[in-house]
Write an enzyme that holds these catalytic residues in place. Structure first.
Site, PDB file in Angstrom:
ATOM      1  CG  ASP A 141      -1.146   0.298   2.857  1.00 53.68           C
ATOM      2  OD1 ASP A 141      -1.230  -0.551   1.947  1.00 53.68           O
ATOM      3  OD2 ASP A 141      -0.176   1.060   2.985  1.00 53.68           O
ATOM      4  CG  ASP A 168       2.284  -3.120  -2.596  1.00 51.37           C
ATOM      5  OD1 ASP A 168       2.622  -3.012  -3.793  1.00 51.37           O
ATOM      6  OD2 ASP A 168       3.092  -3.068  -1.669  1.00 51.37           O
ATOM      7  CD1 TRP A 193       2.233  -6.487  -2.392  1.00 53.15           C
ATOM      8  CD2 TRP A 193       1.209  -7.948  -1.051  1.00 53.15           C
ATOM      9  NE1 TRP A 193       2.705  -6.294  -1.116  1.00 53.15           N
ATOM     10  CE2 TRP A 193       2.099  -7.167  -0.275  1.00 53.15           C
ATOM     11  CE3 TRP A 193       0.454  -8.939  -0.416  1.00 53.15           C
ATOM     12  CZ2 TRP A 193       2.253  -7.346   1.102  1.00 53.15           C
ATOM     13  CZ3 TRP A 193       0.618  -9.124   0.957  1.00 53.15           C
ATOM     14  CH2 TRP A 193       1.501  -8.336   1.707  1.00 53.15           C
ATOM     15  CB  SER A 224      11.831  -1.025   1.410  1.00 49.23           C
ATOM     16  OG  SER A 224      12.191  -0.352   0.236  1.00 49.23           O
TER      17      SER A 224
HETATM   18  N1  GLY Z   1       2.727  -2.703   0.968  1.00 53.76           N
HETATM   19  C1  GLY Z   1       4.080  -2.494   1.184  1.00 53.76           C
HETATM   20  C2  GLY Z   1       4.950  -3.690   1.089  1.00 53.76           C
HETATM   21  O1  GLY Z   1       4.562  -4.754   0.624  1.00 53.76           O
HETATM   22  O2  GLY Z   1       6.085  -3.572   1.479  1.00 53.76           O
END
Ligand code: GLY
Length: 411
Positions: free
Chosen positions: A116, A175, A251, A374
């Site tokens: 990331d 992502d 993304w 999430s």
């Molecule tokens: N990169 C993690 C998300 O989009 O939750």
């Protein structure tokens, strides 16, 4: 001879910049953009006051701030958002606040345990370099960060590894496309083409393996480390493996639009247009254009543990998509370009309405409400998220540039 060459190069750069502009009428006013930049900035100052010196804002849940340490994947967004507020308002307080956070973030340039780094190092130090030209220090941080990220590239899978945890052998998530702008920019800064090459290879492999026939994206693709072949297609944050997790589509759209900008390779533009078409024509996209957290939420059965959350929206996705469409509209023509622009404008209007934008001092100081981190992990459900604010301000800055007759692209 050298002068002629340099003139030709600068003319080409000017042409490219001019082309990166929407040619039609703009429907949102300068007053609208100024108001939202001003209100967003005021809210960010409040948020800065709520955040411990050694932490980054992440979310606000159950009436409490939930800041992160600098190793968390979202740590670069707050300094980047402050820099957009500085750019949009000219208020140097935002620059000073950002620099305080950049100081604690710098050490992450050496972090080789995450993919990331694009979010962490480029959204922060990339914008700092762009806006301040404080070149030596920021260039070193960006270059070291890109070198750390490059250690995660495998010539066998031809991708950058996303996670070191979990059940997979070599997981790559969609992502990861968001790291590629970092790599292409560091190639420009250093003159070392290696990083841009890695970006292209990763984008090509992802294009080949991550998408279904309708151009929706899987979330996780697992690669075989011996053959390099894609061996499993799954989700971690979506409703089910074959579903289209909303933020993953965002993304992908942002990533391929940006790869066209960085390479001028039309295959990326074509791909971005297909992704935009999947997204914008989806029957489950709500009328206000703020998507559900998963495009296939209507398939969640009543006995699923996700069922109570099925109809939640994800504002962070809408922010990313609004910013992407402003750029994509500048690379397309006629009705298609106008459609992307009108959709982006609609998204910005929805995001700026009281349904999604918080009043001053509410929402813990975050600008936008109603994002989803999430649901499968039972984390960050219907809360503000720092990256929703980052891409919202980025979209406002891009629109502000268009109103002023400037190219929509920032880098
Ligand atoms: N990169 C993690 C998300 O989009 O939750």
């Amino acid at each position: 001879m050298k002068r002629i060459f340099l003139t030709a190069v600068s003319m080409l750069l000017c042409m490219t910049a001019t082309q990166a502009q929407f040619k039609g009428e703009l429907a949102l006013s300068q007053e609208f953009i100024n108001k939202n930049l001003h209100d967003g900035g005021k809210q960010l100052k409040y948020l800065a006051e709520q955040t411990p010196e050694d932490r980054m804002p992440r979310t606000f849940q159950n009436g409490k701030q939930q800041p992160s340490n600098t190793g968390w994947w979202t740590s670069g967004f707050f300094p980047g958002t402050l820099l957009y507020a500085y750019e949009g308002t000219g208020d140097t307080t935002f620059l000073a606040l950002s620099k305080d956070k950049l100081r604690i973030l710098e050490k992450e340039k050496n972090n080789k345990s995450t993919h990331d780094l694009g979010f962490m190092i480029f959204c922060s130090f990339g914008n700092a370099l762009r806006l301040t030209g404080d070149s030596t220090a920021y260039k070193e941080i960006l270059t070291t960060g890109a070198a750390s990220l490059a250690t995660r590239f495998s010539p066998v899978t031809k991708t950058i590894r996303s996670w070191d945890h979990g059940k997979w052998s070599f997981p790559v998530i969609i992502d990861n496309m968001m790291n590629l702008e970092f790599l292409t920019q560091v190639s420009k800064i250093t003159g070392d083409k290696k990083y841009a090459t890695l970006a292209k290879v990763h984008a090509n492999t992802t294009m080949a393996n991550h998408f279904r026939k309708d151009y929706s994206s899987y979330h996780v693709v697992d690669y075989d480390t011996l053959s390099g072949k894609a061996r499993a297609f799954e989700t971690a944050q979506g409703a089910f493996d074959e579903s289209a997790w909303a933020r993953g589509q965002a993304w992908a759209l942002y990533g391929y639009t940006m790869m066209f900008r960085e390479t001028k390779d039309k295959k990326y533009l074509k791909f971005a247009r297909h992704i935009a078409n999947f997204y914008l024509t989806h029957p489950n996209l709500p009328k206000d254009l703020i998507p559900y957290w998963d495009f296939n939420q209507d398939k969640i059965s009543s006995d699923s543990k996700y069922y109570p959350y099925k109809d939640l929206r994800d504002v962070s996705t809408a922010s990313v998509v609004a910013s992407s469409l402003l750029e994509l509209s500048s690379y397309t023509k006629g009705e298609e370009a106008t459609n992307y622009m009108r959709k982006a404008e609609h998204m910005l209007k929805s995001l700026s309405s009281p349904a999604y934008q918080a009043a001053y001092g509410e929402n813990g100081g975050f600008i936008l409400k109603h994002s989803v981190g999430s649901i499968p992990h039972n984390t960050e459900i219907d809360v503000p998220l720092t990256y929703a604010d980052y891409y919202y301000l980025e979209a406002l800055i891009r629109y502000d540039r268009l109103l002023k007759g400037k190219p929509v692209i920032l880098f």
